[in-house]
Design a protein around this motif. Structure first.
Motif, PDB file in Angstrom:
ATOM      1  N   ILE A  61     -11.176  25.417   1.154  1.00 59.11           N
ATOM      2  CA  ILE A  61     -11.752  24.558   0.191  1.00 59.11           C
ATOM      3  C   ILE A  61     -11.899  23.257   0.566  1.00 59.11           C
ATOM      4  CG2 ILE A  61      -9.616  24.130  -1.192  1.00 59.11           C
ATOM      5  CD1 ILE A  61     -11.113  24.671  -3.889  1.00 59.11           C
ATOM      6  N   LEU A  62     -10.784  22.725   1.416  1.00 60.28           N
ATOM      7  CA  LEU A  62     -10.857  21.439   1.942  1.00 60.28           C
ATOM      8  C   LEU A  62     -12.255  21.335   2.813  1.00 60.28           C
ATOM      9  CD1 LEU A  62      -7.212  20.594   2.404  1.00 60.28           C
ATOM     10  CD2 LEU A  62      -8.562  19.265   1.102  1.00 60.28           C
ATOM     11  N   ALA A  63     -12.515  22.239   3.821  1.00 61.05           N
ATOM     12  CA  ALA A  63     -13.670  22.193   4.438  1.00 61.05           C
ATOM     13  C   ALA A  63     -14.837  22.119   3.482  1.00 61.05           C
ATOM     14  CB  ALA A  63     -13.686  23.295   5.505  1.00 61.05           C
ATOM     15  N   TRP A  64     -14.806  22.947   2.568  1.00 56.56           N
ATOM     16  CA  TRP A  64     -16.047  23.014   1.710  1.00 56.56           C
ATOM     17  C   TRP A  64     -16.572  21.841   0.700  1.00 56.56           C
ATOM     18  CZ3 TRP A  64     -15.832  22.878  -3.892  1.00 56.56           C
ATOM     19  CH2 TRP A  64     -17.052  23.074  -4.353  1.00 56.56           C
ATOM     20  N   ARG A  65     -15.313  21.129   0.569  1.00 50.84           N
ATOM     21  CA  ARG A  65     -15.504  19.870  -0.372  1.00 50.84           C
ATOM     22  C   ARG A  65     -16.011  18.706   0.591  1.00 50.84           C
ATOM     23  NH1 ARG A  65     -12.200  15.141  -1.165  1.00 50.84           N
ATOM     24  NH2 ARG A  65     -11.960  14.456  -3.364  1.00 50.84           N
ATOM     25  N   LYS A  66     -15.773  18.751   1.834  1.00 52.38           N
ATOM     26  CA  LYS A  66     -16.448  17.693   2.644  1.00 52.38           C
ATOM     27  C   LYS A  66     -17.821  18.020   2.783  1.00 52.38           C
ATOM     28  CE  LYS A  66     -12.322  16.785   5.715  1.00 52.38           C
ATOM     29  NZ  LYS A  66     -11.774  16.769   7.006  1.00 52.38           N
ATOM     30  N   THR A  67     -18.436  19.099   2.352  1.00 50.51           N
ATOM     31  CA  THR A  67     -19.651  19.272   2.287  1.00 50.51           C
ATOM     32  C   THR A  67     -20.373  18.753   1.223  1.00 50.51           C
ATOM     33  OG1 THR A  67     -19.613  21.747   1.891  1.00 50.51           O
ATOM     34  CG2 THR A  67     -19.616  21.265   4.202  1.00 50.51           C
ATOM     35  N   HIS A  68     -19.733  18.493   0.216  1.00 53.53           N
ATOM     36  CA  HIS A  68     -20.351  18.019  -1.253  1.00 53.53           C
ATOM     37  C   HIS A  68     -19.845  16.576  -1.524  1.00 53.53           C
ATOM     38  CE1 HIS A  68     -20.467  22.371  -1.276  1.00 53.53           C
ATOM     39  NE2 HIS A  68     -21.397  22.203  -2.065  1.00 53.53           N
ATOM     40  N   PRO A  69     -20.417  15.909  -1.085  1.00 52.96           N
ATOM     41  CA  PRO A  69     -20.136  14.326  -1.481  1.00 52.96           C
ATOM     42  C   PRO A  69     -19.966  14.207  -2.825  1.00 52.96           C
ATOM     43  CG  PRO A  69     -21.939  14.452   0.253  1.00 52.96           C
ATOM     44  CD  PRO A  69     -21.716  15.946  -0.255  1.00 52.96           C
ATOM     45  N   ALA A  70     -20.497  14.882  -3.825  1.00 55.37           N
ATOM     46  CA  ALA A  70     -20.390  14.678  -5.173  1.00 55.37           C
ATOM     47  C   ALA A  70     -18.870  14.794  -5.563  1.00 55.37           C
ATOM     48  CB  ALA A  70     -21.451  15.653  -5.965  1.00 55.37           C
ATOM     49  N   LEU A  71     -18.031  15.744  -4.941  1.00 61.72           N
ATOM     50  CA  LEU A  71     -16.711  15.714  -5.058  1.00 61.72           C
ATOM     51  C   LEU A  71     -16.060  14.608  -4.772  1.00 61.72           C
ATOM     52  CD1 LEU A  71     -16.166  19.712  -4.482  1.00 61.72           C
ATOM     53  CD2 LEU A  71     -16.735  18.291  -6.603  1.00 61.72           C
ATOM     54  N   ARG A  72     -16.416  13.828  -3.900  1.00 55.81           N
ATOM     55  CA  ARG A  72     -15.591  12.479  -3.150  1.00 55.81           C
ATOM     56  C   ARG A  72     -15.772  11.735  -4.079  1.00 55.81           C
ATOM     57  NH1 ARG A  72     -12.990  12.982   2.039  1.00 55.81           N
ATOM     58  NH2 ARG A  72     -13.410  10.554   2.064  1.00 55.81           N
ATOM     59  N   GLU A  73     -17.289  11.319  -4.250  1.00 52.55           N
ATOM     60  CA  GLU A  73     -17.565  10.056  -4.701  1.00 52.55           C
ATOM     61  C   GLU A  73     -18.302   9.976  -6.193  1.00 52.55           C
ATOM     62  OE1 GLU A  73     -19.502   7.512  -1.686  1.00 52.55           O
ATOM     63  OE2 GLU A  73     -18.903   9.290  -0.275  1.00 52.55           O
ATOM     64  N   GLY A  74     -18.840  11.416  -6.587  1.00 50.44           N
ATOM     65  CA  GLY A  74     -19.860  11.309  -7.635  1.00 50.44           C
ATOM     66  C   GLY A  74     -19.190  11.055  -8.964  1.00 50.44           C
ATOM     67  N   ASP A  75     -20.147  10.925  -9.826  1.00 51.56           N
ATOM     68  CA  ASP A  75     -19.658  10.809 -11.381  1.00 51.56           C
ATOM     69  C   ASP A  75     -19.180  11.878 -11.790  1.00 51.56           C
ATOM     70  OD1 ASP A  75     -20.535   8.065 -11.188  1.00 51.56           O
ATOM     71  OD2 ASP A  75     -22.549   8.664 -11.921  1.00 51.56           O
ATOM     72  N   ILE A  76     -18.481  11.618 -13.009  1.00 55.21           N
ATOM     73  CA  ILE A  76     -17.853  13.164 -13.522  1.00 55.21           C
ATOM     74  C   ILE A  76     -18.493  13.163 -15.081  1.00 55.21           C
ATOM     75  CG2 ILE A  76     -15.631  12.090 -14.122  1.00 55.21           C
ATOM     76  CD1 ILE A  76     -14.393  14.641 -13.840  1.00 55.21           C
ATOM     77  N   ALA A  77     -18.714  14.039 -15.745  1.00 52.28           N
ATOM     78  CA  ALA A  77     -19.287  14.362 -17.245  1.00 52.28           C
ATOM     79  C   ALA A  77     -18.696  15.477 -17.719  1.00 52.28           C
ATOM     80  CB  ALA A  77     -20.588  13.933 -17.242  1.00 52.28           C
ATOM     81  N   PHE A  78     -17.959  15.373 -18.591  1.00 55.69           N
ATOM     82  CA  PHE A  78     -17.338  16.631 -19.222  1.00 55.69           C
ATOM     83  C   PHE A  78     -18.443  17.183 -20.200  1.00 55.69           C
ATOM     84  CE2 PHE A  78     -13.660  14.395 -17.615  1.00 55.69           C
ATOM     85  CZ  PHE A  78     -12.752  15.209 -17.167  1.00 55.69           C
ATOM     86  N   LEU A  79     -18.234  18.526 -20.369  1.00 52.89           N
ATOM     87  CA  LEU A  79     -19.253  19.479 -21.306  1.00 52.89           C
ATOM     88  C   LEU A  79     -18.301  19.776 -22.372  1.00 52.89           C
ATOM     89  CD1 LEU A  79     -20.523  19.580 -18.422  1.00 52.89           C
ATOM     90  CD2 LEU A  79     -21.312  21.549 -19.022  1.00 52.89           C
TER      91      LEU A  79
END
Length: 545
Positions: free
Chosen positions: A450-468
């Protein structure tokens, strides 16, 4: 270029319990060097070293007697230099604990200060005259029990100690103290450290008028008594003072002289930790990151996670949090949140997926990647002064500090060739690194994936968060950066949940790190502690019921 720490993953090493190299039963710096490949193999960005500076170890290194020397228990300055060099060679940053709200009573500064009221360091600590009846100047309690004031007959005054009596508090109202602390930090920065974790960062200043704290009305409405009387007060005057912010700006100015360095402040204040975290990291001229204890307690609900995160970014839109679920001060989360799970393994995976998908940086605590539970210790096995004082209602912090189990076989599983300073029990021994390395379905293997997968998704490192909008026990939010968006769904319970989702295109597949999750048309099945990640177009609207 994005700052490495923003959205980065920090791995906390508790040196006493990581790896012993010389058979004395206590982990050390050469031991950490020997195990660096394990840390590098996880895919983290940085190591946080818990205290390694010289100390009588009354509070396991959080009582410093020499800020510029490595304690011989852990090695030498040369070992420290070797560790930093070896970590950097693997692409890993290194930050270290700076414990500057207080020192050991064996620190030369205090040994001079306590002599009389006229010496050069007479005002470097918090001294106060007794009340007419000889009692302390106010009602402040110590975190580890008893009053926060200790009598010194030589000066005929009390000194303040927010923790142990052997941990006198520095007087940050004195500019000389501030400069001395900054000089200590400069010493380590010039030696190549990549930054600091600042212990008890909101304890630096006290109320200059020494006003007594009011009662903790929120607690007292529900409790006839507290295990620790410290919890019966609102600590309005003994910590979290407004003068703190100006000093933190001086810390940031120093760090800015060393490009690429960072800071993580520990905020301990149950009444306003999220507000202080935001205040201490906003504006670009304060600390880089802060963490509090909001996610280090027993609460495990969607509302709890959502409200704390929303409160942080509302209070400081340009601030930055560092979230963690376990550390050296609290019971491990696999045990703490056990009532919400049928399987420790499922809970460990879900916790990793959750903390690694929140907006902010992340701190993982050693052994978390193995799914280690809290160690059940006997009273005679304790070393923590808090646990010894408040046993059995509060068993202290030793249970989360027991040694890492590395090898197969009997305890202590390769941690030491001698007797470990704390025991390795069967529940931890069976989760050793060697066994999990050989198991593609282990918790350790999952953390790496999951740490490797997270590195391929910049949205998880820097993106905005919006709750549903979603009903308990489901936590739902989106992380978005540019054209990349991820829907994140978590079932925070031990019972399966069926969700009605709309807006997900037909044929969409779940991200491979999803667990106990299945999508069929507009129906999402989340098993016990199940979670799902779904990649979506940024502009697509989705809802969850």
């Amino acid at each position: 270029m994005t700052e490495w720490w923003r959205g980065g993953v920090i791995y906390q090493v508790y040196p006493r319990s990581f790896q012993d190299s010389n058979g004395d039963g206590v982990g050390d710096l050469p031991g950490i060097i020997a195990r660096l490949d394990h840390i590098a193999g996880l895919g983290v960005d940085c190591i946080w070293l818990s205290p390694i500076t010289q100390s009588p170890q009354a509070d396991m290194g959080y009582d410093v007697s020499d800020y510029r020397e490595v304690d011989r228990l852990f090695g030498s300055l040369a070992d420290f230099d070797s560790l930093v060099e070896a970590a950097h060679a693997r692409g890993i940053k290194v930050i270290m604990d700076q414990v500057v709200s207080h020192t050991s009573d064996l620190h030369p500064w205090f040994e001079e200060s306590r002599l009389n009221r006229t010496n050069a360091k007479a005002d470097w600590y918090v001294w106060a005259n007794p009340l007419p009846d000889g009692s302390p100047p106010n009602n402040w309690p110590a975190v580890f029990g008893g009053r926060a004031w200790e009598w010194n007959p030589t000066r005929g005054q009390y000194y303040l100690h927010n923790f142990l009596a052997s941990q006198p508090d520095l007087n940050f109202h004195n500019p000389e103290v501030q400069q001395a602390v900054l000089d200590v930090m400069r010493f380590w920065l010039e030696r190549g450290i990549d930054g600091f974790r600042l212990d008890t960062v909101n304890y630096y200043f006290h109320d200059s008028k020494l006003r007594s704290n009011p009662p903790n009305k929120v607690k007292n409405e529900h409790l006839a008594y507290a295990v620790n009387p410290y919890d019966m007060q609102e600590h309005r005057y003994s910590k979290s003072q407004p003068e703190n912010l100006a000093f933190l700006k001086r810390v940031r100015a120093l760090l800015d002289e060393f490009p690429g360095t960072t800071s993580v402040g520990e905020v301990g204040d149950s009444h306003k930790s999220v507000k202080l975290m935001a205040e201490y990291t906003s504006g670009g001229d304060t600390l880089h990151m802060c963490y509090g204890f909001d996610f280090l307690g027993p609460q495990f609900t969607a509302a709890h996670f959502r409200t704390r995160i929303e409160q942080f970014f509302k209070a400081g839109p340009d601030g930055w949090p560092c979230w963690s679920f376990s550390n050296h001060d609290v019971p491990r989360h696999v045990t703490r949140w056990a009532p919400f799970s049928q399987s420790p393994t499922d809970l460990a995976r879900q916790a990793a997926a959750l903390v690694l998908s929140l907006r902010g940086s992340v701190c993982l605590y050693q052994g978390e990647e193995l799914g280690l539970p809290e160690t059940d210790l006997l009273f005679e096995e304790l070393t923590d002064p808090r646990g010894i004082r408040f046993w059995p209602e509060d068993k202290g912090r030793d249970g989360c500090r027991t040694p890492m189990p590395w090898d197969r076989g009997d305890a202590p599983n390769g941690f030491t060739s001698g007797k470990p300073w704390l025991p390795v029990k069967p529940a931890q021994s069976m989760l050793n690194v060697a066994a999990q390395n050989a198991d593609a379905n282990s918790t350790l293997a999952f953390y790496r994936a999951i740490l490797a997968w997270r590195k391929t998704h910049p949205a998880l490192r820097e993106g905005d968060i919006a709750f549903l909008k979603s009903a308990e026990p489901v936590l739902a939010f989106r992380r978005t950066l540019g054209e990349q968006s991820l829907l994140c769904l978590f079932n925070l319970s031990a019972e399966a949940q069926t969700l009605a989702v709309s807006g997900i295109p037909s044929g969409t597949e779940l991200e491979p790190v999803s667990h106990h999750a299945a999508l069929a048309g507009k129906s999402m099945q989340l098993g016990p502690n199940g979670y799902a990640f779904v990649a979506l177009d940024t502009g697509r609207r989705v809802s969850v019921k």
